[in-house]
Enzyme design. Structure first.
Site, short mmCIF file in Angstrom:
data_model
loop_
_atom_site.label_atom_id
_atom_site.label_comp_id
_atom_site.label_asym_id
_atom_site.label_seq_id
_atom_site.Cartn_x
_atom_site.Cartn_y
_atom_site.Cartn_z
N LYS A 147 4.04 2.98 -10.59
CA LYS A 147 5.52 2.89 -10.06
C LYS A 147 6.14 1.90 -10.31
CE LYS A 147 5.64 3.06 -5.08
NZ LYS A 147 5.31 4.03 -4.28
P1 NAD Z 1 13.62 4.18 2.72
O1 NAD Z 1 14.56 3.44 2.71
O2 NAD Z 1 13.70 5.65 3.48
O3 NAD Z 1 13.34 3.73 4.41
C1 NAD Z 1 12.95 2.23 5.41
C2 NAD Z 1 13.63 2.47 6.67
O4 NAD Z 1 12.37 1.31 7.13
C3 NAD Z 1 14.85 2.09 6.66
O5 NAD Z 1 14.78 2.65 7.98
C4 NAD Z 1 14.75 0.71 6.80
O6 NAD Z 1 15.60 -0.65 7.76
C5 NAD Z 1 13.70 -0.28 7.50
N1 NAD Z 1 13.31 -1.32 7.44
C6 NAD Z 1 13.36 -2.17 6.76
N2 NAD Z 1 12.16 -3.10 7.19
C7 NAD Z 1 11.84 -3.47 7.82
C8 NAD Z 1 11.43 -3.69 8.97
N3 NAD Z 1 11.66 -5.47 8.99
N4 NAD Z 1 11.54 -3.72 10.11
C9 NAD Z 1 11.71 -2.24 10.85
N5 NAD Z 1 12.24 -1.99 9.96
C10 NAD Z 1 12.33 -1.70 8.18
O7 NAD Z 1 12.67 4.18 3.05
P2 NAD Z 1 11.06 5.78 2.84
O8 NAD Z 1 11.21 5.99 1.60
O9 NAD Z 1 10.99 5.80 4.16
O10 NAD Z 1 10.55 4.35 2.68
C11 NAD Z 1 9.05 4.00 3.50
C12 NAD Z 1 8.00 3.54 3.63
O11 NAD Z 1 7.48 4.80 3.36
C13 NAD Z 1 7.52 2.64 2.28
O12 NAD Z 1 6.00 1.87 2.45
C14 NAD Z 1 6.88 3.65 1.24
O13 NAD Z 1 6.83 2.88 0.10
C15 NAD Z 1 6.02 4.53 1.60
N6 NAD Z 1 6.59 6.15 1.36
C16 NAD Z 1 7.33 6.85 1.17
C17 NAD Z 1 7.09 7.53 0.89
C18 NAD Z 1 8.73 8.66 0.41
O14 NAD Z 1 8.68 9.89 0.60
N7 NAD Z 1 9.91 8.83 0.23
C19 NAD Z 1 6.57 8.77 0.54
C20 NAD Z 1 5.06 8.06 0.59
C21 NAD Z 1 5.36 6.32 1.45
#
Ligand code: NAD
Length: 426
Positions: A115
């Site tokens: 990461k």
């Molecule tokens: P992103 O940046 O696209 O979206 C994050 C979202 O979370 C946004 O809508 C933001 O406004 C919201 N957010 C942040 N803080 C918040 C809070 N306190 N309350 C409510 N909403 C809040 O990120 P993403 O890629 O969608 O990742 C989200 C999660 O999924 C993370 O934990 C990431 O590690 C995990 N993840 C992502 C992927 C991927 O392919 N992008 C894969 C596996 C896991």
């Protein structure tokens, strides 16, 4: 739960790292791993910190701090996302790298976990500044990454555009196009069809599997999704396509709740136009502090870590907890959930593994320069998810353990077996 001390001199600390450590402790005890093997499995192989100086738009300069943690190199290159967040720390990055290792092993992918990220708020930078710091970060990482060493991907705060800048920077340095250095790229420059949607689609697919086991019909079932970025928005869309009614949703700017159901296509259009949910609806505005404890068939935390603590776990009113985010549930909450078997947990390392599975497909296609269509990508994704889901459920039944314990045990065991077969060098 008594935690052994962190070895002296370790740079890793903080609540998220402590959480990854506590979870590993549970698994190591369950698998009866000898004490002298545990640190070798848990502590990352490498951690790189870099400073990234850039020219800001106002003509001055700024320095941003970046990290990359590579957990283990036993099964192949390391693989993992890149997070842009204001308070990012190396302990959080290390925890996310460790979880990636168990996730990749559970899915049967030939990777260790990694990461990385930069401590910054992407919304506070102009596009030009974001490009500058992204390119500088990759430039600083070039000695430590490579298609057969460590392959980056997007995570919170980064997206396809950032991956395109990373790929271009690495390629300029090598004098040829090296698409396989990152995944989650735009399809127009070496990305794969279906990667953007993969994590959310995978979440919805596994929720379908959980519903099957619980006898819940998707059509008319209710969902609440926290976070409306890449993962949350595509999960909501894929759930809606299965007939599931979205009754609650939030991001860091707004929270909406309506037991009659929210208009998912309208939410998607609003988020695409404005980047956030704020401004979608005044009459459906709700308190984000109570969103996760509203009744629903499936609760999908898809934002940040540690949102479900022991107190919240006791108040959940969902039948399925689908952990789309990494690390949304604390070890203390796990103890509470152990006494609430009516909640079916799809643990994060299984639930959101669709992202890294399709990243693996993208890497394989880039290495071969032979591309699949979206149907093939998605069918293969569902096949790997079904295999992992089946393995986890079989282990739950055989050992009468929590779903997280079963999933992590499979992942840890695979890494441990490979380490022991390869032996210790020199
Ligand atoms: P992103 O940046 O696209 O979206 C994050 C979202 O979370 C946004 O809508 C933001 O406004 C919201 N957010 C942040 N803080 C918040 C809070 N306190 N309350 C409510 N909403 C809040 O990120 P993403 O890629 O969608 O990742 C989200 C999660 O999924 C993370 O934990 C990431 O590690 C995990 N993840 C992502 C992927 C991927 O392919 N992008 C894969 C596996 C896991």
């Amino acid at each position: 739960m008594t935690q052994p001390p962190v070895p002296s001199g370790s740079v890793y600390s903080g609540p998220v790292f402590e959480m990854a450590r506590a979870q590993f402790q549970v698994i190591a005890d369950h698998l009866e791993i000898p004490a002298d093997e545990r640190d070798r499995l848990l502590y990352p192989k490498r951690a790189i910190t870099v400073s990234c100086p850039i020219h800001t738009d106002d003509g001055r300069g700024a320095v941003f701090h970046g990290y990359r943690v590579q957990h283990h190199l036993t099964l192949g290159p390391t693989k993992g996302g890149t997070r842009y967040a204001p308070n990012l720390e190396i302990g959080e990055v290390a925890a996310l790298a460790i979880w990636m290792s168990w996730k990749c092993a559970l899915a049967g992918l030939p990777y260790g976990g990694a990461k990385g990220g930069i401590a910054l708020d992407p919304r506070a930078l102009s596009r030009h500044e974001l490009e500058s710091v992204s390119r500088r970060y990759m430039q600083e990482m070039i000695p430590f990454v490579g298609p057969h060493t460590d392959v980056m991907a997007p995570d919170m705060g980064t997206n396809e555009q950032v991956m395109a800048w990373f790929m271009d920077t690495y390629s300029m340095h090598h004098g040829r196009t090296v698409t396989e250095i990152v995944t989650g790229k735009p399809v127009d420059c070496g990305g794969t069809a279906g990667r953007r949607e993969a994590t959310g689609r995978g979440v919805a697919h596994l929720i379908g599997r959980a519903f099957d086991r619980l006898g819940i019909a998707p059509s008319g079932a209710t969902a609440i999704v926290q976070g409306f970025g890449n993962v949350g928005s595509y999960a909501a869309e894929a759930l809606a396509a299965r007939g599931v009614k979205l009754v609650g949703v939030s991001d860091h700017t707004a929270c909406y709740y309506d037991p009659r159901g929210l208009d998912v296509p309208a939410l998607l259009r609003h988020a695409a136009a404005h980047g956030v949910l704020a401004g979608f609806s005044n009459e459906r505005a709700a308190d984000p502090a109570t969103l996760l404890t509203q009744p629903c068939d499936v609760l999908v935390p898809a934002a940040v870590e540690r949102v479900i603590d022991a107190d919240m776990a006791a108040r959940l009113r969902c039948r399925v907890l689908a952990e789309a985010a990494n690390g949304p549930t604390t070890p203390e909450a796990d103890l509470v959930l152990a006494g609430r078997p009516e909640i079916f947990v799809i643990p994060d390392i299984l639930c959101n593994s669709g992202g890294v599975i399709v990243s693996y497909f993208e890497w394989v296609q880039d290495l071969q320069q032979f591309f699949w269509d979206e149907t093939e990508v998605t069918n293969r994704l569902y096949r790997l998810l079904d295999r992992a889901f089946g393995q986890v459920m079989a282990r739950v039944t055989a050992e009468r353990v929590a779903h997280r314990t079963a999933a992590m045990a499979i992942g840890v065991e695979k890494v441990r077996a490979a380490k022991n077969l390869r032996g210790l060098f020199p």
